[in-house]
Design a protein around this motif. Structure first.
Motif, short mmCIF file in Angstrom:
data_model
loop_
_atom_site.label_atom_id
_atom_site.label_comp_id
_atom_site.label_asym_id
_atom_site.label_seq_id
_atom_site.Cartn_x
_atom_site.Cartn_y
_atom_site.Cartn_z
N HIS A 35 47.80 39.46 28.33
CA HIS A 35 46.85 40.14 29.39
C HIS A 35 45.84 41.10 28.58
CE1 HIS A 35 45.96 42.12 33.56
NE2 HIS A 35 44.99 41.93 32.47
N HIS A 37 41.70 42.27 27.43
CA HIS A 37 40.23 42.27 27.56
C HIS A 37 39.41 42.46 26.24
CE1 HIS A 37 40.83 41.99 32.15
NE2 HIS A 37 42.11 42.67 31.83
N HIS A 39 37.73 39.30 32.59
CA HIS A 39 37.20 39.09 34.23
C HIS A 39 36.18 38.30 34.26
CE1 HIS A 39 39.53 43.00 35.18
NE2 HIS A 39 38.94 43.51 33.91
N GLU A 93 40.68 36.67 34.19
CA GLU A 93 41.43 37.47 35.17
C GLU A 93 40.69 37.33 36.50
OE1 GLU A 93 42.18 41.40 34.37
OE2 GLU A 93 43.61 41.79 36.28
N ASP A 132 47.12 44.65 29.22
CA ASP A 132 45.99 44.92 29.72
C ASP A 132 45.14 45.82 29.11
OD1 ASP A 132 44.11 44.59 31.94
OD2 ASP A 132 45.18 45.86 33.43
N HIS A 135 42.44 47.46 27.25
CA HIS A 135 40.85 47.57 27.52
C HIS A 135 40.08 48.42 26.37
CE1 HIS A 135 41.56 46.52 31.66
NE2 HIS A 135 40.12 46.19 31.50
FE FE Z 1 43.05 43.17 33.33
#
Ligand code: FE
Ligand code: AMP
Ligand code: ZN
Ligand code: FE
Length: 277
Positions: free
Chosen positions: A5, A7, A37, A62, A246, A248
């Motif tokens: 996961h 980004h 996303h 996502e 996740d 970022h």
């Molecule tokens: Fe995410």
């Protein structure tokens, strides 16, 4: 270890797809999934870098889904870029973002916090533009101190500049992912806002009945206790455990690739169980 996961600048990460892959290789990860996303525009660059670095790149995305109690996100793994049932829907979801972002900008102006759409697009630089970019512009204007403050005071659900955008239903999203021969995973299940074990059962039965394949059990916020709890839940509802940071970059400054807040470790054996049949 792996990270399923992640980004990049294709959506609301601060690092380019190539840079994310290089960082993953340097950290000793054997595979990462790029899950920007509503876009797959970073996959091509990430693939080139993955081939160079000798790590596996799993193409993904996502999605934010219709859910009233909280936020339901779905990470889709093994989604090949190009035409396809789910792939063909992503452009429409991005248009919904653009239109929603305009409404947020208009609301912020009413609140005495003017920013321009051009400045958001310039800062985002990628195909999928969202609230973290708006938050970063608000920081650069001095309206708030941090991205977290921007959400906490204005952009989060229930706050004055929150605006909804069109989303797929959970059944639609799972169905489209399966038709695209991809692997739908329920992301960070704590954000669903489920309060009782009955709600947990009802929801997981519903998603599992729709064809959901996996659930994120390994996520930066979760304690070892919680990770085991989610893994047991996965087993009970016939779901496969997944996990990721996740990441970022600077948009989520406390989370590092692969290790989250320091103690995340997603075993590479999980990946083999998740591969499409
Ligand atoms: Fe995410
Ligand atoms: P969007 O998809 O544009 O609606 O923005 C959603 C993204 O904003 C999430 O994927 C997170 O990266 C970030 N986000 C959502 N809620 C918060 C929050 N309360 N604090 C910080 N970041 C958040
Ligand atoms: Zn994000
Ligand atoms: Fe998410």
């Amino acid at each position: 270890m792996i990270d399923l996961h992640v980004h990049s600048t294709a959506s609301d990460g601060s690092e380019s797809p190539g840079a994310v892959v290089r960082m993953a290789a340097a950290a000793g990860l054997t595979a990462i999934a790029l899950t920007d996303h509503d876009t797959q525009s970073g996959i091509a660059q990430a693939r080139i870098e993955a081939a160079r670095s000798g790590i596996e790149l799993i193409a993904g995305t996502e999605l934010s889904l219709e859910w009233v109690q909280g936020a339901m996100h779905m990470v889709v793994l093994f989604l090949e870029p190009g035409p396809g049932p789910l792939q063909d829907r992503l452009a429409g979801l991005r248009e919904g973002r653009t239109e929603r972002n305009s409404r947020i900008v208009a609301r912020l102006a009413e609140l005495g916090l003017p920013i321009s759409e051009a400045e958001i697009l310039e800062l985002a630089g990628g195909e999928s533009v969202g609230r973290p970019h708006i938050a970063a512009v608000m920081v650069s204007r001095g309206y708030v101190e941090t991205i977290f403050d921007a959400f906490d005071r204005y952009l989060a659900w229930g706050k004055p500049a929150y605006m909804a955008r069109p989303r797929l239903s959970p059944e639609e999203a799972v169905g489209l992912a399966l038709e695209s021969k991809a692997v739908p995973i329920l992301a960070h299940p704590h954000t669903l806002g489920l309060n009782t074990s009955e709600e947990v059962s009802t929801t997981l039965r519903r998603l599992s009945g729709a064809g959901l394949v996996g659930i994120e059990c390994y996520y930066p916020l979760y304690s070892p206790f919680e990770r085991e709890g989610y893994a047991a839940l996965a087993e009970r509802f016939g779901l496969k455990p997944s996990g990721g940071s996740d990441y970022h970059g600077t948009y989520k400054p406390d989370v590092e690739l692969g290790i989250g807040r320091g103690n995340l470790a997603v075993a590479d054996q999980l990946l083999d169980a998740l591969r499409p049949a």
